[in-house]
Design a protein around this motif. Structure first.
Motif, PDB file in Angstrom:
ATOM      1  N   GLY A 108      -6.550 -59.844 -40.153  1.00 35.58           N
ATOM      2  CA  GLY A 108      -5.258 -59.746 -39.752  1.00 35.58           C
ATOM      3  C   GLY A 108      -4.290 -59.264 -40.544  1.00 35.58           C
ATOM      4  O   GLY A 108      -2.901 -59.313 -40.056  1.00 35.58           O
ATOM      5  N   THR A 109      -4.379 -58.507 -41.420  1.00 34.86           N
ATOM      6  CA  THR A 109      -3.336 -57.716 -42.283  1.00 34.86           C
ATOM      7  C   THR A 109      -2.890 -56.655 -41.439  1.00 34.86           C
ATOM      8  O   THR A 109      -3.707 -56.010 -40.858  1.00 34.86           O
ATOM      9  CB  THR A 109      -3.802 -57.420 -43.753  1.00 34.86           C
ATOM     10  N   ILE A 110      -1.373 -56.362 -41.439  1.00 36.50           N
ATOM     11  CA  ILE A 110      -0.960 -55.436 -40.578  1.00 36.50           C
ATOM     12  C   ILE A 110      -0.547 -54.253 -41.629  1.00 36.50           C
ATOM     13  O   ILE A 110       0.109 -54.653 -42.513  1.00 36.50           O
ATOM     14  CB  ILE A 110       0.189 -56.034 -39.559  1.00 36.50           C
ATOM     15  N   PHE A 111      -1.212 -53.110 -41.108  1.00 33.49           N
ATOM     16  CA  PHE A 111      -0.844 -51.908 -42.000  1.00 33.49           C
ATOM     17  C   PHE A 111       0.097 -50.883 -40.991  1.00 33.49           C
ATOM     18  O   PHE A 111      -0.136 -51.006 -39.705  1.00 33.49           O
ATOM     19  CB  PHE A 111      -2.120 -51.207 -42.170  1.00 33.49           C
ATOM     20  N   ALA A 112       1.003 -50.372 -41.557  1.00 35.66           N
ATOM     21  CA  ALA A 112       1.736 -49.371 -40.914  1.00 35.66           C
ATOM     22  C   ALA A 112       1.841 -48.081 -41.665  1.00 35.66           C
ATOM     23  O   ALA A 112       1.806 -48.214 -42.907  1.00 35.66           O
ATOM     24  CB  ALA A 112       3.097 -49.872 -40.710  1.00 35.66           C
ATOM     25  N   VAL A 113       2.051 -46.708 -41.067  1.00 35.42           N
ATOM     26  CA  VAL A 113       2.020 -45.684 -42.018  1.00 35.42           C
ATOM     27  C   VAL A 113       3.127 -45.034 -41.220  1.00 35.42           C
ATOM     28  O   VAL A 113       3.772 -44.961 -40.246  1.00 35.42           O
ATOM     29  CB  VAL A 113       0.798 -45.046 -41.871  1.00 35.42           C
TER      30      VAL A 113
END
Length: 283
Positions: free
Chosen positions: A167-172
């Protein structure tokens, strides 16, 4: 790091066992706090850890002082809206001594002089998006390239995939289809908070403010999930990271001494907190 709960007729607590950083973290002690911390301290002695960190509520502070803990900071609204007070105890003199404290104080003073501001628009060659499992290999390589030491195994693709699946949200941010900056929001569904972490920008682009865009993006994702407590632990020696958080409306809440191994040594980490529900922070 391993996580487990200890539950019996006397107390309940969650333990984060962190051999890499030679520390034990304890969350949400319920019941007899002295017996709970005595049990936790046995683990510290058995594993020869150097630091114990305890997240507690206000009504437990006096018991914590009696146990020999000291306060290093706080996180607003951490426990389902109640504040968490971060108490620590050291088991080795060197772990308690901070070599850069006055320099880090100066960084905070300079950071506070900066005006709060929303990020400028990204350039045409840049793209901001949510990351997915297909990005895991590239993200792992970035962490290997930028960080000599990192407190969690972000240099391993499988670890990143595991975090995403949990459930960790990653953004780039990408530049011509290559990832040049990233961060994540690690959500605690039990307490309804999220830590903004795993912040990275390639050295050649660190003055472009890319992380501000990513953090603002992650904050919007958290609001969609009804997560309104956002906090971050920033390297106390990093002017850029602390300045970015300050400009985005985060408030300084203390400093954790020799908290973890990052870059090339054991470092202090500044605590920054932001409520995501106020009109000001929705701008």
């Amino acid at each position: 790091m391993s996580i487990r709960t200890i539950s019996n007729e006397t107390y309940f607590m969650t333990i984060y066992d962190d051999p890499f950083n030679l520390r034990l973290r304890v969350d949400e002690v319920r019941g007899d706090i002295k017996k709970a911390l005595t049990f936790a301290e046995k683990i510290v002695f058995e594993k020869q850890y150097e630091k114990m960190i305890v997240y507690i509520k206000m009504e437990q502070i006096d018991h914590s002082f009696e146990f020999g803990l000291q306060m290093e900071g706080m996180i607003d609204h951490f426990f389902l809206g109640s504040h968490a007070y971060i108490m620590t105890k050291y088991y080795k003199n060197d772990r308690k001594i901070s070599k850069y404290w006055t320099k880090e104080d100066e960084i905070i003073q300079e950071v506070r002089k900066k005006e709060r501001a929303v990020p400028m628009k990204l350039g045409n060659d840049y793209d901001l998006r949510k990351a997915n499992i297909n990005d895991a290999t590239e993200l792992a390589q970035l962490f290997r390239d930028v960080f000599e030491i990192y407190p969690t195994p972000m240099h391993e693709r499988d670890y990143i995939v595991e975090q995403m699946n949990q459930g960790t949200i990653f953004a780039v941010v990408t530049f011509r289809d290559k990832i040049v900056s990233c961060a994540s929001a690690e959500i605690n569904q039990s307490y309804k908070n999220a830590e903004i972490t795993d912040c990275l920008t390639v050295p050649s682009m660190r003055k472009l403010g890319l992380l501000k865009h990513i953090i603002a993006f992650l904050e919007n994702e958290l609001r969609k999930n009804q997560i309104f407590c956002s906090y971050s632990l920033a390297r106390a020696l990093s002017f850029g990271m602390n300045a970015s958080l300050h400009q985005l409306g985060y408030q300084y809440r203390g400093r954790l001494v020799n908290n973890c191994f990052i870059f090339d040594k054991l470092e202090n980490m500044n605590i920054w907190v932001k409520p995501l529900y106020t009109a000001e922070n929705l701008a």
